[in-house]
Design a protein around this motif. Structure first.
Motif, short mmCIF file in Angstrom:
data_model
loop_
_atom_site.label_atom_id
_atom_site.label_comp_id
_atom_site.label_asym_id
_atom_site.label_seq_id
_atom_site.Cartn_x
_atom_site.Cartn_y
_atom_site.Cartn_z
N ASP A 1 0.80 -1.21 0.00
CA ASP A 1 0.00 0.00 0.00
C ASP A 1 0.84 1.27 0.00
N THR B 1 -9.03 -3.58 -0.54
CA THR B 1 -8.07 -4.51 0.03
C THR B 1 -7.76 -5.70 -0.87
N LYS C 1 -3.33 -9.68 -5.27
CA LYS C 1 -2.70 -9.06 -4.10
C LYS C 1 -3.80 -8.66 -3.13
N LEU D 1 -4.85 -7.15 1.10
CA LEU D 1 -4.58 -6.62 2.43
C LEU D 1 -5.55 -7.28 3.41
N GLN E 1 -0.64 -8.58 4.60
CA GLN E 1 -0.55 -8.41 3.16
C GLN E 1 -0.17 -9.75 2.55
#
Length: 703
Positions: free
Chosen positions: A46, A476, A516, A518, A525
């Motif tokens: 991020d 996310t 990817k 979060l 992550q």
């Protein structure tokens, strides 16, 4: 896909500015998703980075595999060498040797500086005879960033495997920052450094990071002495202008260890601490980078940047580099008495313009620019490198360097490159983003043999690109896919392959897809990527006439990379990654004892197909933290026939930190905790062994 002309994108900065939102006044517009830091992470999904995009996109918004490790994390793990951070990233391993500067890396099935680019703040020194010798210290670094897969669209020739960007600490106008460290450890190791940065006044700010280290080494002639400096001055005469002038460099008197000879194809433990080099051996590097960077914000939506740089690198090797047992196995025969000097200079300028606005109601960011550089190498040597001697394996009478061949100037090579590049990110919807890039280069290499007077030249005109799409169904989570192309030199950017002008660059392309994410609940992550890279135009022998070399060979790699970082419970962090790949020669013929032998289906030399990293920390008391981890590298073939292999290895490290106060801490680091014997690189005849167990006590202070 609709193609929008450059003129249309650049045509009216004012129009773009009128339609676009008003981002913060900075020179690289970035995406922000409620940034939070994952402690101990090597992902940094991020946080905006430089290596994967010139648009300042975060890894979460970039259609590629990007990893980032920041300075605090490098310090917490006791990483003091720049490449140590890179090889903790997914799919990156090392292949060091004194001849390549001890810095060579391996990525996604491709080995060495000709395939894995290394840069400082986005500027790359042209590879000279397979060698890059800077940077080597983590002290002046803010972060280490890795873009895996072809990066030629951003950085030019020689980046099919990956690009590694070492980001230095810059001047700041906020509170003055002062820090220092001092360490003592095994084998007479002493390290220390000081870092200062902050404002001089409202217009001028500075940064100064200097460090040094010395060690006696763990075998004869392995003592080292290194000095490193990173100095910068920034001037901000107005809110829209900023100019930064910097000098980075270092002097490295490195270990004169070229490997341990094998006995009957294996390691003899009684020889592992013996060095067979001559007494007056030399491995010396002196690198400097002068840079002037000017940044100007025309308005909040139009940004201009220009960087001029001048690099120098002076290198000197004088060693007996080849060792092996005689037929009776009673003595060591030393051969290849090499003395080589590099005197390299590189001058360059890079200009780009960033536009942030809207096209057809859709947000669009574009960076377009030009890149020019000229690199010259004066290569002196004592070719054909005569000289030999015989010594006792256990009672070495080193003698001095003695070659019948004098060291003279051998050749002068000049590479001049002019490139045009652009990168664009278009928000198709709030969830979908289209990212693409294009780079065209004109390269001219001129080579003069200073002994024979023969002059040769070759021009190359590669065009490389990348197109990718990102789908972010939430803040996310993002999915991406991309196609990219790249080029690599056959024998180094400052060398003519096979000594002639008939051969071209190798060409490669990659298809990659990934996801990817979060996990805010555990500050987590994670990433997953699958890819296939194919590299064409390798040198291969003609099956009809083995004496003829043709540029028809091909190799490929197909792999998967997984990474995860989190703080599952307060005080406990985990950072882990694994890479699995299948690397193969698909079309490659080699001449062996005068007979053409197909190596199709074999693993390329020096490539591991299994790699993994783990690092975990636990703050078990308010002032105490313990960390431990392991790094695994699988077996690697030492030849194209795959008849001999370097064994795989696992190295375990540990660290214990005591925070005496917010401004003072002590850390005890143990590397190679189990004292594992392992080879980091090697050949059929010798292995370059990794460091044994070492202990380092370091104190760090801010003031």
């Amino acid at each position: 896909m609709r193609i929008i002309g450059i003129a249309a994108l650049l045509g009216s900065g004012a129009a773009l500015a009128q339609e676009g939102p008003a981002p913060a006044t900075m020179l690289a517009p970035v995406e922000v998703h409620g940034v939070y830091a994952t402690p101990g992470s090597s992902l940094g999904l991020d946080i905006p980075q430089q290596v994967g995009s010139r648009l300042g996109l975060s890894p979460l918004d970039t259609p590629a595999s990007v990893s980032v490790m920041h300075s605090d994390e490098m310090a917490d793990r006791g990483l003091t060498r720049a490449q140590e951070a890179a090889i903790r990233m997914p799919g990156i391993s090392e292949a060091p040797a004194p001849g390549n500067g001890g810095t060579s890396l391996v990525a996604r099935g491709f080995v060495g500086h000709n395939s894995v680019a290394q840069l400082v703040d986005g500027t790359r020194q042209v590879v000279a005879a397979g060698t890059v010798t800077y940077p080597f210290s983590t002290w002046p670094l803010q972060s280490v960033e890795v873009l895996r897969g072809p990066a030629s669209v951003l950085y030019g020739d020689g980046a099919i495997g990956a690009a590694v960007n070492y980001v230095t600490k810059k001047p700041v106008w906020g509170e003055t920052q002062r820090e220092a460290f001092l360490g003592v450890g095994s084998y007479g190791a002493v390290q220390g450094g000081v870092g200062l940065r902050g404002p001089i006044n409202d217009v001028v700010a500075y940064s100064m990071y200097v460090d040094g280290e010395r060690s006696d080494g763990y075998r004869a002639l392995e003592d080292t002495s290194r000095r490193n400096y990173a100095l910068a001055l920034s001037v901000k005469p107005a809110s829209r202008w900023k100019a930064t002038f910097s000098l980075d460099g270092g002097v490295n008197d490195d270990a004169r260890y070229f490997g341990t000879p094998l006995r009957d194809g294996g390691l003899d433990n009684s020889l592992k601490r013996i060095n067979y080099n001559v007494s007056d051996a030399v491995v010396h590097y002196d690198d400097r980078i002068w840079r002037a960077k000017v940044e100007y914000a025309v308005n909040p939506h139009v940004q201009l940047r220009n960087e001029t740089y001048y690099l120098t690198s002076k290198r000197h090797w004088r060693n007996a580099e080849s060792y092996g047992f005689d037929p009776a196995g009673a003595s060591i025969v030393r051969e290849d008495y090499l003395e080589i000097l590099h005197d390299q200079e590189q001058t360059g300028n890079r200009f780009d313009m960033t536009l942030d606005g809207r096209i057809g109601g859709l947000r669009n960011r574009l960076v377009a620019g030009a890149d020019w550089y000229r690199s010259t190498l004066l290569h002196s040597n004592n070719s054909p490198y005569g000289g030999s001697s015989t010594v006792d394996p256990y009672d070495v009478d080193r003698g001095e360097f003695d070659s019948p061949d004098p060291t003279t100037r051998g050749r002068r090579a000049t590479l001049q490159t002019t490139a045009l590049f652009l990168e664009n990110a278009l928000d198709l919807t709030p969830q979908w983003k289209l990212v693409g890039g294009l780079r065209h280069e004109h390269m001219r290499l001129d080579d003069s043999n200073l002994r024979t007077g023969v002059r040769q030249g070759k021009s190359y005109d590669p065009t490389t690109g990348r197109v990718g799409i990102v789908w972010a169904p939430s803040e996310t989570l993002s999915f991406y896919g991309q196609y990219s192309t790249g080029t690599d030199p056959l024998s180094g950017a400052l060398s003519l392959p096979a000594g002639g002008t008939d051969l071209d660059l190798t060409r490669g392309h990659q298809v990659e897809a990934g996801v990817k994410g979060l996990v805010p609940s555990i500050r987590g992550q994670w990433t997953a990527a699958v890819y296939r890279i194919e590299k064409r135009h390798l040198l291969s022998r003609d099956p009809e006439d083995p004496t003829i070399t043709q540029q028809v060979g091909r190799q490929s790699s197909t792999g998967i990379e997984l990474a995860f970082a989190a703080e599952p419970i307060p005080g406990w962090t985990v950072d882990a990654n694994i890479a699995l790949l299948r690397a193969r020669y698909d079309d490659f013929g080699e001449l062996a004892s005068g007979v053409l032998v197909s190596r199709d289906g074999n693993v390329p030399t020096g490539v591991p197909e299994r790699m993994a990293n783990l690092w975990t920390t636990w703050r078990f008391a308010p002032q105490w933290k313990i960390g431990a981890g392991a790094r695994y590298v699988g077996q690697r073939p030492t030849n194209a026939a795959n008849s001999r292999w370097l064994p795989g290895y696992t190295v375990v490290d540990a660290a214990l930190t005591y925070d005496y106060s917010p401004a003072l801490s002590f850390m005890l680091t143990v590397k190679n905790l189990t004292d594992r014997e392992y080879a980091v690189s090697g050949s059929d005849a010798t292995w370059l062994l990794g460091a044994p167990r070492t202990v380092l006590l370091t104190t760090r202070a801010t003031f």
